[in-house]
Design a protein around this motif. Sequence first.
Motif, PDB file in Angstrom:
ATOM      1  N   PRO A  38      94.005 -11.778  52.533  1.00 11.89           N
ATOM      2  CA  PRO A  38      92.987 -10.779  52.194  1.00 11.89           C
ATOM      3  C   PRO A  38      93.635  -9.556  51.547  1.00 11.89           C
ATOM      4  CG  PRO A  38      93.072 -11.195  54.577  1.00 11.89           C
ATOM      5  CD  PRO A  38      94.139 -12.017  53.933  1.00 11.89           C
ATOM      6  N   GLU A  39      92.930  -8.904  50.667  1.00 18.66           N
ATOM      7  CA  GLU A  39      93.481  -7.787  49.895  1.00 18.66           C
ATOM      8  C   GLU A  39      94.064  -6.689  50.772  1.00 18.66           C
ATOM      9  OE1 GLU A  39      92.167  -4.677  46.372  1.00 18.66           O
ATOM     10  OE2 GLU A  39      90.797  -6.240  47.017  1.00 18.66           O
ATOM     11  N   GLY A  40      93.391  -6.356  51.856  1.00 22.08           N
ATOM     12  CA  GLY A  40      93.814  -5.238  52.691  1.00 22.08           C
ATOM     13  C   GLY A  40      95.191  -5.377  53.292  1.00 22.08           C
ATOM     14  N   ASN A  41      95.596  -6.574  53.647  1.00 24.06           N
ATOM     15  CA  ASN A  41      96.905  -6.726  54.290  1.00 24.06           C
ATOM     16  C   ASN A  41      97.837  -7.674  53.532  1.00 24.06           C
ATOM     17  OD1 ASN A  41      95.527  -9.030  54.928  1.00 24.06           O
ATOM     18  ND2 ASN A  41      96.121  -9.067  57.072  1.00 24.06           N
ATOM     19  N   ARG A  48     106.213  -9.850  55.507  1.00 20.98           N
ATOM     20  CA  ARG A  48     106.493 -10.641  56.713  1.00 20.98           C
ATOM     21  C   ARG A  48     106.975 -12.045  56.341  1.00 20.98           C
ATOM     22  NH1 ARG A  48     101.675 -10.144  59.438  1.00 20.98           N
ATOM     23  NH2 ARG A  48     102.352  -8.062  60.006  1.00 20.98           N
ATOM     24  N   ARG A  49     106.309 -12.661  55.364  1.00 24.40           N
ATOM     25  CA  ARG A  49     106.703 -14.001  54.917  1.00 24.40           C
ATOM     26  C   ARG A  49     108.100 -13.986  54.307  1.00 24.40           C
ATOM     27  NH1 ARG A  49     102.949 -16.602  50.524  1.00 24.40           N
ATOM     28  NH2 ARG A  49     103.896 -14.909  49.369  1.00 24.40           N
ATOM     29  N   ASP A  50     108.385 -12.977  53.484  1.00 30.82           N
ATOM     30  CA  ASP A  50     109.715 -12.874  52.881  1.00 30.82           C
ATOM     31  C   ASP A  50     110.798 -12.638  53.937  1.00 30.82           C
ATOM     32  OD1 ASP A  50     108.751 -13.360  50.348  1.00 30.82           O
ATOM     33  OD2 ASP A  50     108.865 -11.269  49.681  1.00 30.82           O
ATOM     34  N   LYS A  51     110.478 -11.844  54.953  1.00 29.65           N
ATOM     35  CA  LYS A  51     111.444 -11.619  56.030  1.00 29.65           C
ATOM     36  C   LYS A  51     111.712 -12.915  56.790  1.00 29.65           C
ATOM     37  CE  LYS A  51     112.548  -8.809  60.067  1.00 29.65           C
ATOM     38  NZ  LYS A  51     113.584  -9.745  60.381  1.00 29.65           N
ATOM     39  N   LEU A  52     110.668 -13.686  57.056  1.00 31.36           N
ATOM     40  CA  LEU A  52     110.859 -14.978  57.731  1.00 31.36           C
ATOM     41  C   LEU A  52     111.708 -15.915  56.883  1.00 31.36           C
ATOM     42  CD1 LEU A  52     107.285 -15.560  59.191  1.00 31.36           C
ATOM     43  CD2 LEU A  52     109.385 -15.094  60.482  1.00 31.36           C
ATOM     44  N   ARG A  53     111.477 -15.909  55.591  1.00 25.73           N
ATOM     45  CA  ARG A  53     112.286 -16.747  54.691  1.00 25.73           C
ATOM     46  C   ARG A  53     113.753 -16.309  54.728  1.00 25.73           C
ATOM     47  NH1 ARG A  53     108.127 -16.912  49.548  1.00 25.73           N
ATOM     48  NH2 ARG A  53     106.862 -18.621  50.355  1.00 25.73           N
ATOM     49  N   ALA A  54     113.985 -15.012  54.652  1.00 26.30           N
ATOM     50  CA  ALA A  54     115.357 -14.490  54.678  1.00 26.30           C
ATOM     51  C   ALA A  54     116.029 -14.802  56.011  1.00 26.30           C
ATOM     52  CB  ALA A  54     115.350 -12.989  54.423  1.00 26.30           C
TER      53      ALA A  54
END
Length: 100
Positions: A38-41, A48-54
């Motif tokens: 959703p646009e708001g978050n 968060r997704r990029d941090k999990l990937r890293a």
Amino acid sequence: MGRCADYVLRDRKDVLNIFIHADMEFKKKHCMERQQFPEGNAQDMIRRRDKLRADHYRYYTDQKWGDSFNYHLCLDSSVFGIEKCVDIIENACKAMRPAS
């Protein structure tokens, strides 16, 4: 193949390791077009997704995710666009020397 492929396949000569990144505005727009968040978050979800990937990459490889040293080709899709990135990758694959 996905995350950690550069590490898993590091000894192979017939592999082209690619990292594609983009600025946050491009990521947000792309995610909204695909209706992923959703646009708001969207920005928080992307971070968060990029941090999990890293974290995943670091855990399995002891290396830094996105470090250009680990890839043959790094592309910024917010500069080139997705279709141009595909063209560049196709041309890079054609230009690779065959494994000996």
